[in-house]
Motif scaffolding. Sequence first.
Motif, PDB file in Angstrom:
ATOM      1  N   GLU A  28       0.884  -1.232   0.196  1.00 50.33           N
ATOM      2  CA  GLU A  28       0.136  -0.082  -0.031  1.00 50.33           C
ATOM      3  C   GLU A  28       1.085   1.361   0.021  1.00 50.33           C
ATOM      4  N   GLU A  29       1.911   1.226   0.683  1.00 43.26           N
ATOM      5  CA  GLU A  29       2.593   2.266   0.921  1.00 43.26           C
ATOM      6  C   GLU A  29       3.263   2.624  -0.576  1.00 43.26           C
ATOM      7  N   ILE A  30       3.788   1.659  -1.334  1.00 41.75           N
ATOM      8  CA  ILE A  30       4.315   1.766  -2.466  1.00 41.75           C
ATOM      9  C   ILE A  30       3.473   2.232  -3.627  1.00 41.75           C
ATOM     10  N   THR A  31       2.260   1.779  -3.560  1.00 40.25           N
ATOM     11  CA  THR A  31       1.267   2.044  -4.471  1.00 40.25           C
ATOM     12  C   THR A  31       0.699   3.661  -4.257  1.00 40.25           C
ATOM     13  N   ARG A  32       0.730   4.083  -3.067  1.00 38.66           N
ATOM     14  CA  ARG A  32       0.468   5.351  -2.628  1.00 38.66           C
ATOM     15  C   ARG A  32       1.552   6.286  -3.197  1.00 38.66           C
ATOM     16  N   MET A  33       2.754   5.879  -2.979  1.00 38.38           N
ATOM     17  CA  MET A  33       3.838   6.723  -3.742  1.00 38.38           C
ATOM     18  C   MET A  33       3.631   6.958  -5.091  1.00 38.38           C
ATOM     19  N   PHE A  34       3.287   6.053  -5.782  1.00 41.64           N
ATOM     20  CA  PHE A  34       3.108   5.940  -7.307  1.00 41.64           C
ATOM     21  C   PHE A  34       1.925   6.918  -7.733  1.00 41.64           C
ATOM     22  N   TYR A  35       0.721   6.871  -6.966  1.00 39.27           N
ATOM     23  CA  TYR A  35      -0.433   7.752  -7.151  1.00 39.27           C
ATOM     24  C   TYR A  35      -0.111   9.095  -6.738  1.00 39.27           C
ATOM     25  N   THR A  36       0.408   9.417  -5.480  1.00 40.44           N
ATOM     26  CA  THR A  36       0.587  10.683  -5.130  1.00 40.44           C
ATOM     27  C   THR A  36       1.626  11.492  -5.671  1.00 40.44           C
ATOM     28  N   GLY A  37       2.674  10.932  -6.276  1.00 45.19           N
ATOM     29  CA  GLY A  37       3.602  11.323  -6.897  1.00 45.19           C
ATOM     30  C   GLY A  37       3.392  11.544  -8.495  1.00 45.19           C
ATOM     31  N   GLY A  38       2.484  10.640  -8.889  1.00 42.63           N
ATOM     32  CA  GLY A  38       2.100  10.756 -10.418  1.00 42.63           C
ATOM     33  C   GLY A  38       3.533   9.904 -11.374  1.00 42.63           C
ATOM     34  N   LEU A  39       3.833   9.020 -10.582  1.00 42.01           N
ATOM     35  CA  LEU A  39       4.954   8.245 -11.103  1.00 42.01           C
ATOM     36  C   LEU A  39       4.261   7.392 -12.337  1.00 42.01           C
ATOM     37  N   PRO A  40       5.019   7.129 -13.607  1.00 42.31           N
ATOM     38  CA  PRO A  40       4.580   6.300 -14.514  1.00 42.31           C
ATOM     39  C   PRO A  40       4.600   4.828 -14.068  1.00 42.31           C
ATOM     40  N   PHE A  41       3.391   4.070 -14.346  1.00 42.46           N
ATOM     41  CA  PHE A  41       3.423   2.777 -13.836  1.00 42.46           C
ATOM     42  C   PHE A  41       4.566   1.797 -14.633  1.00 42.46           C
ATOM     43  N   ASN A  42       4.932   2.162 -15.610  1.00 42.97           N
ATOM     44  CA  ASN A  42       6.029   1.280 -16.280  1.00 42.97           C
ATOM     45  C   ASN A  42       7.501   1.579 -15.601  1.00 42.97           C
ATOM     46  N   LEU A  43       7.444   2.403 -14.460  1.00 40.43           N
ATOM     47  CA  LEU A  43       8.649   2.255 -13.710  1.00 40.43           C
ATOM     48  C   LEU A  43       8.862   0.880 -13.006  1.00 40.43           C
ATOM     49  N   VAL A  44       7.783   0.061 -12.786  1.00 38.01           N
ATOM     50  CA  VAL A  44       7.843  -1.139 -12.183  1.00 38.01           C
ATOM     51  C   VAL A  44       8.553  -2.179 -13.013  1.00 38.01           C
ATOM     52  N   ARG A  45       8.670  -1.850 -14.335  1.00 31.96           N
ATOM     53  CA  ARG A  45       9.669  -2.850 -15.224  1.00 31.96           C
ATOM     54  C   ARG A  45      10.833  -2.458 -15.183  1.00 31.96           C
ATOM     55  N   ASN A  46      11.418  -1.327 -14.520  1.00 28.18           N
ATOM     56  CA  ASN A  46      12.764  -1.105 -14.343  1.00 28.18           C
ATOM     57  C   ASN A  46      13.459  -1.887 -13.429  1.00 28.18           C
ATOM     58  N   PRO A  47      14.624  -2.659 -13.771  1.00 28.69           N
ATOM     59  CA  PRO A  47      15.299  -3.748 -13.046  1.00 28.69           C
ATOM     60  C   PRO A  47      15.580  -3.073 -11.636  1.00 28.69           C
ATOM     61  N   TYR A  48      15.997  -1.671 -11.591  1.00 28.77           N
ATOM     62  CA  TYR A  48      16.578  -1.272 -10.472  1.00 28.77           C
ATOM     63  C   TYR A  48      15.316  -0.959  -9.538  1.00 28.77           C
ATOM     64  N   TYR A  49      14.298  -0.789 -10.046  1.00 25.31           N
ATOM     65  CA  TYR A  49      13.041  -0.762  -9.215  1.00 25.31           C
ATOM     66  C   TYR A  49      12.902  -2.122  -8.043  1.00 25.31           C
TER      67      TYR A  49
END
Length: 215
Positions: free
Chosen positions: A149-170
Amino acid sequence: MISQSGSGTGSASGSGSISSSQNENLSSLWDYVTKLEKRGTVGGIWNFQCNICGETRSGSYTKIKTHLLQISGERVAICKKVTKSQKLEMVRLVEEWENKKKQGAIREVTLPCQSQAGVEIDSSSKKRKSSLSPLPRSFDMNAKAQLDEEITRMFYTGGLPFNLVRNPYYHRTFTFSATHNIPGYVPPGYNKLRTTFLQQEKNNVEKLLQPIKVT
């Protein structure tokens, strides 16, 4: 926003000018330049003309700030025609804007966590009782659910692109943190990411490219 007049700080004019209504979400230093052309489809990079010295340059608000406030050591040509009174006024505007941003900064809101669904409170003893079976408890499912939940809220509140999860460094980031105990660790802040660590990573890339350059 201030109304500027005179040859030194005349307000921007033409198609690149910035009105007071447009400037509500921008720093007042944009009033000291005239936007000429936007660079790229995203970000805040512009070709701009300084209304004080008349020189045309390209960059973001940070570069405009460095140019106008004559901040040395940033590899940005400073404005040589800014008067002392103009500089004092711009410093005041920047400070006011920074204070305004702090006052309007996003505040962390405690939201209900699904990971608490399996926890009940005995009203008589006020002690927490877990309704989860021993197997989920052994794998600490509550902590995993809350981390999700903390990770998903980071994406939603920061406007991060969802394809960031495909980045190996993620994945490497969370794998490393999950397998290493680092008490008191604090993630890199805004300034370190754009200065110290950026230069460090640039040096790393330069070292990797050196053998190719030699050949």
